[in-house]
Design an enzyme around this catalytic site. Structure first.
Site, PDB file in Angstrom:
ATOM      1  N   GLY A  15       0.772  -1.232   0.000  1.00 48.70           N
ATOM      2  CA  GLY A  15       0.000   0.000   0.000  1.00 48.70           C
ATOM      3  C   GLY A  15       0.804   1.284   0.000  1.00 48.70           C
ATOM      4  O   GLY A  15       0.342   2.309   0.512  1.00 48.70           O
ATOM      5  N   ASN A  17       1.389   3.035  -2.643  1.00 41.54           N
ATOM      6  CA  ASN A  17       0.608   3.959  -3.490  1.00 41.54           C
ATOM      7  C   ASN A  17      -0.615   4.475  -2.740  1.00 41.54           C
ATOM      8  O   ASN A  17      -0.976   5.650  -2.867  1.00 41.54           O
ATOM      9  CB  ASN A  17       0.192   3.284  -4.798  1.00 41.54           C
ATOM     10  CG  ASN A  17       1.299   3.319  -5.827  1.00 41.54           C
ATOM     11  OD1 ASN A  17       1.615   4.378  -6.367  1.00 41.54           O
ATOM     12  ND2 ASN A  17       1.915   2.172  -6.079  1.00 41.54           N
ATOM     13  N   LYS A  94      -6.737  -8.527  -8.233  1.00 42.72           N
ATOM     14  CA  LYS A  94      -7.891  -9.265  -8.757  1.00 42.72           C
ATOM     15  C   LYS A  94      -8.598  -8.447  -9.821  1.00 42.72           C
ATOM     16  O   LYS A  94      -8.447  -7.225  -9.891  1.00 42.72           O
ATOM     17  CB  LYS A  94      -8.884  -9.557  -7.615  1.00 42.72           C
ATOM     18  CG  LYS A  94      -8.288 -10.360  -6.490  1.00 42.72           C
ATOM     19  CD  LYS A  94      -8.157 -11.803  -6.889  1.00 42.72           C
ATOM     20  CE  LYS A  94      -7.542 -12.605  -5.760  1.00 42.72           C
ATOM     21  NZ  LYS A  94      -7.179 -13.945  -6.127  1.00 42.72           N
ATOM     22  N   ILE A  96     -11.726  -6.585 -11.349  1.00 41.49           N
ATOM     23  CA  ILE A  96     -12.904  -5.899 -10.801  1.00 41.49           C
ATOM     24  C   ILE A  96     -14.148  -6.507 -11.469  1.00 41.49           C
ATOM     25  O   ILE A  96     -14.173  -6.660 -12.695  1.00 41.49           O
ATOM     26  CB  ILE A  96     -12.833  -4.385 -11.125  1.00 41.49           C
ATOM     27  CG1 ILE A  96     -11.607  -3.764 -10.465  1.00 41.49           C
ATOM     28  CG2 ILE A  96     -14.090  -3.658 -10.695  1.00 41.49           C
ATOM     29  CD1 ILE A  96     -11.649  -3.731  -8.958  1.00 41.49           C
ATOM     30  N   HIS A 112       0.248   1.035 -13.152  1.00 38.31           N
ATOM     31  CA  HIS A 112       1.004  -0.143 -13.592  1.00 38.31           C
ATOM     32  C   HIS A 112       2.493   0.238 -13.646  1.00 38.31           C
ATOM     33  O   HIS A 112       2.836   1.302 -14.170  1.00 38.31           O
ATOM     34  CB  HIS A 112       0.512  -0.574 -14.980  1.00 38.31           C
ATOM     35  CG  HIS A 112       1.152  -1.835 -15.449  1.00 38.31           C
ATOM     36  ND1 HIS A 112       0.776  -3.077 -14.986  1.00 38.31           N
ATOM     37  CD2 HIS A 112       2.161  -2.063 -16.325  1.00 38.31           C
ATOM     38  CE1 HIS A 112       1.527  -4.005 -15.557  1.00 38.31           C
ATOM     39  NE2 HIS A 112       2.372  -3.417 -16.377  1.00 38.31           N
ATOM     40  N   ASP A 153      -5.032  -4.090 -17.782  1.00 41.24           N
ATOM     41  CA  ASP A 153      -4.021  -3.111 -18.210  1.00 41.24           C
ATOM     42  C   ASP A 153      -4.281  -2.553 -19.608  1.00 41.24           C
ATOM     43  O   ASP A 153      -3.354  -2.328 -20.391  1.00 41.24           O
ATOM     44  CB  ASP A 153      -2.613  -3.759 -18.194  1.00 41.24           C
ATOM     45  CG  ASP A 153      -2.228  -4.235 -16.805  1.00 41.24           C
ATOM     46  OD1 ASP A 153      -2.649  -3.591 -15.833  1.00 41.24           O
ATOM     47  OD2 ASP A 153      -1.516  -5.240 -16.709  1.00 41.24           O
ATOM     48  N   GLU A 182       5.764   6.285  -9.444  1.00 35.41           N
ATOM     49  CA  GLU A 182       4.349   5.960  -9.201  1.00 35.41           C
ATOM     50  C   GLU A 182       3.767   6.899  -8.144  1.00 35.41           C
ATOM     51  O   GLU A 182       2.667   7.446  -8.302  1.00 35.41           O
ATOM     52  CB  GLU A 182       4.204   4.517  -8.720  1.00 35.41           C
ATOM     53  CG  GLU A 182       4.583   3.484  -9.760  1.00 35.41           C
ATOM     54  CD  GLU A 182       4.339   2.071  -9.263  1.00 35.41           C
ATOM     55  OE1 GLU A 182       3.307   1.816  -8.632  1.00 35.41           O
ATOM     56  OE2 GLU A 182       5.192   1.197  -9.513  1.00 35.41           O
TER      57      GLU A 182
HETATM   58  C1  GRF Z   1       2.949  -1.050  -7.621  1.00 33.34           C
HETATM   59  O1  GRF Z   1       4.160  -1.265  -8.281  1.00 33.34           O
HETATM   60  C2  GRF Z   1       1.824  -0.839  -8.632  1.00 33.34           C
HETATM   61  O2  GRF Z   1       2.239  -0.225  -9.814  1.00 33.34           O
HETATM   62  C3  GRF Z   1       1.399  -2.240  -8.922  1.00 33.34           C
HETATM   63  O3  GRF Z   1       1.510  -2.919  -7.702  1.00 33.34           O
HETATM   64  C4  GRF Z   1       2.484  -2.285  -6.868  1.00 33.34           C
HETATM   65  C5  GRF Z   1       1.806  -1.960  -5.577  1.00 33.34           C
HETATM   66  O4  GRF Z   1       2.674  -1.454  -4.630  1.00 33.34           O
HETATM   67  N1  GRF Z   1       0.097  -2.250  -9.551  1.00 33.34           N
HETATM   68  P1  GRF Z   1       2.086  -0.811  -3.293  1.00 33.34           P
HETATM   69  O5  GRF Z   1       1.187  -1.855  -2.633  1.00 33.34           O
HETATM   70  O6  GRF Z   1       1.308   0.415  -3.677  1.00 33.34           O
HETATM   71  O7  GRF Z   1       3.284  -0.497  -2.454  1.00 33.34           O
END
Ligand code: GRF
Length: 201
Positions: A15, A17, A94, A96, A112, A153, A182
Site C-alpha cells: 500500500g 501507493n 484481482k 474488478i 502499472h 491493463d 508511481e
Molecule cells: C505497484 O508497483 C503498482 O504499480 C502495482 O503494484 C504495486 C503496488 O505497490 N500495480 P504498493 O502496494 O502500492 O506499495
C-alpha cells in the site's frame, strides 16, 4: 471540504501507493476523501495504513460468496453505501467485477509499473513486470496510470513517466526507481481525472 469526491482505494499488498494518495488527500493535492479501502488480502499492510488514518476497510474475497454474482452484488452495495464516486486500484491483484467496471466507466484508474501497452496483461504484476522489462532489452521503463476497462491493463492511458534502465539493474532496483515515479504521478493523474469529470460530466 467542499468539492471533494468520495474515493475508494483497492489494494492487495504494502500500500505505498495508497499512502501517497492518503498524503495527497490530506495535503489538499487531491480533491478526494478516501472513505473506504478494499483489500483482496486480510494480511495486506495497506490495511494498517488505512486504519492509521481512520479510513474504513473491507477485505473482499469473492470465493467467500456462493457465486461471483453474489460477490459482485455485495461489493456494489458496499460502494453504494459509502457513496463511492471514483475508484483507484493501487496494487490490487484481482479483476474488478464487470458490473462495477460498467457502473464506474471512466471513474476507475489503475497504476502499472511499466510503460503500457508494453509489459502488461494477466500475470504481469510485481517483480514479473520488472523481470520482463529487463529481459526485453528496453533502455527505459516507467509507470503508467490508465483507466480500467474489462481487459487487464488495457484502458485509456492517463499519464506516464519514464525512468532510465541502468546497467546492472535488478528487478528490485528497477522496481524502486519506478515506485518513486508511481508515488508522484498517481495523485496527479487522479486529480486531473476527477477535475475533468467534475467539470465536463
Ligand atoms: C505497484 O508497483 C503498482 O504499480 C502495482 O503494484 C504495486 C503496488 O505497490 N500495480 P504498493 O502496494 O502500492 O506499495
Amino acid at each position: 471540504m467542499p468539492g471533494r469526491v468520495n474515493l475508494a482505494v483497492f489494494i492487495s499488498g504494502g500500500g505505498t501507493n495508497l499512502q501517497s494518495l492518503i498524503d495527497a488527500a490530506n495535503e489538499g493535492r487531491l480533491s478526494a476523501k478516501i472513505v473506504l479501502v478494499v483489500s483482496s488480502r486480510s494480511d495486506a499492510f495497506g490495511l494498517e495504513r488505512a486504519k492509521r488514518d481512520d479510513i474504513d476497510t473491507f477485505v473482499f474475497k469473492s470465493r467467500n460468496y456462493p457465486t461471483e454474482a453474489d460477490a459482485s452484488k455485495h461489493l456494489m452495495d458496499l460502494l453504494d453505501e459509502y457513496g463511492i464516486e471514483f475508484i483507484a486500484l493501487a496494487g490490487y491483484l484481482k479483476m474488478i467485477p464487470p458490473a462495477i467496471v460498467k457502473k464506474y466507466k471512466n471513474r476507475i484508474a489503475n497504476i502499472h509499473p511499466a510503460l503500457l501497452p508494453k509489459h502488461g496483461g494477466k500475470g504481469m504484476y510485481g517483480h514479473f513486470v520488472h523481470e520482463a522489462v529487463l529481459a526485453s532489452g528496453d533502455t527505459e521503463s516507467g509507470a503508467t496510470v490508465h483507466l480500467v476497462d474489462e481487459v487487464y491493463d488495457h484502458g485509456k492511458i492517463l499519464m506516464q513517466e519514464k525512468v532510465p534502465i541502468i546497467h546492472g539493474d535488478t528487478a528490485e532496483t528497477l522496481a524502486e526507481r519506478v515506485l518513486r515515479i508511481e508515488h508522484k504521478i498517481y495523485p496527479l493523474a487522479l486529480e486531473s481525472l476527477i477535475k475533468g469529470i467534475l467539470n465536463n460530466g
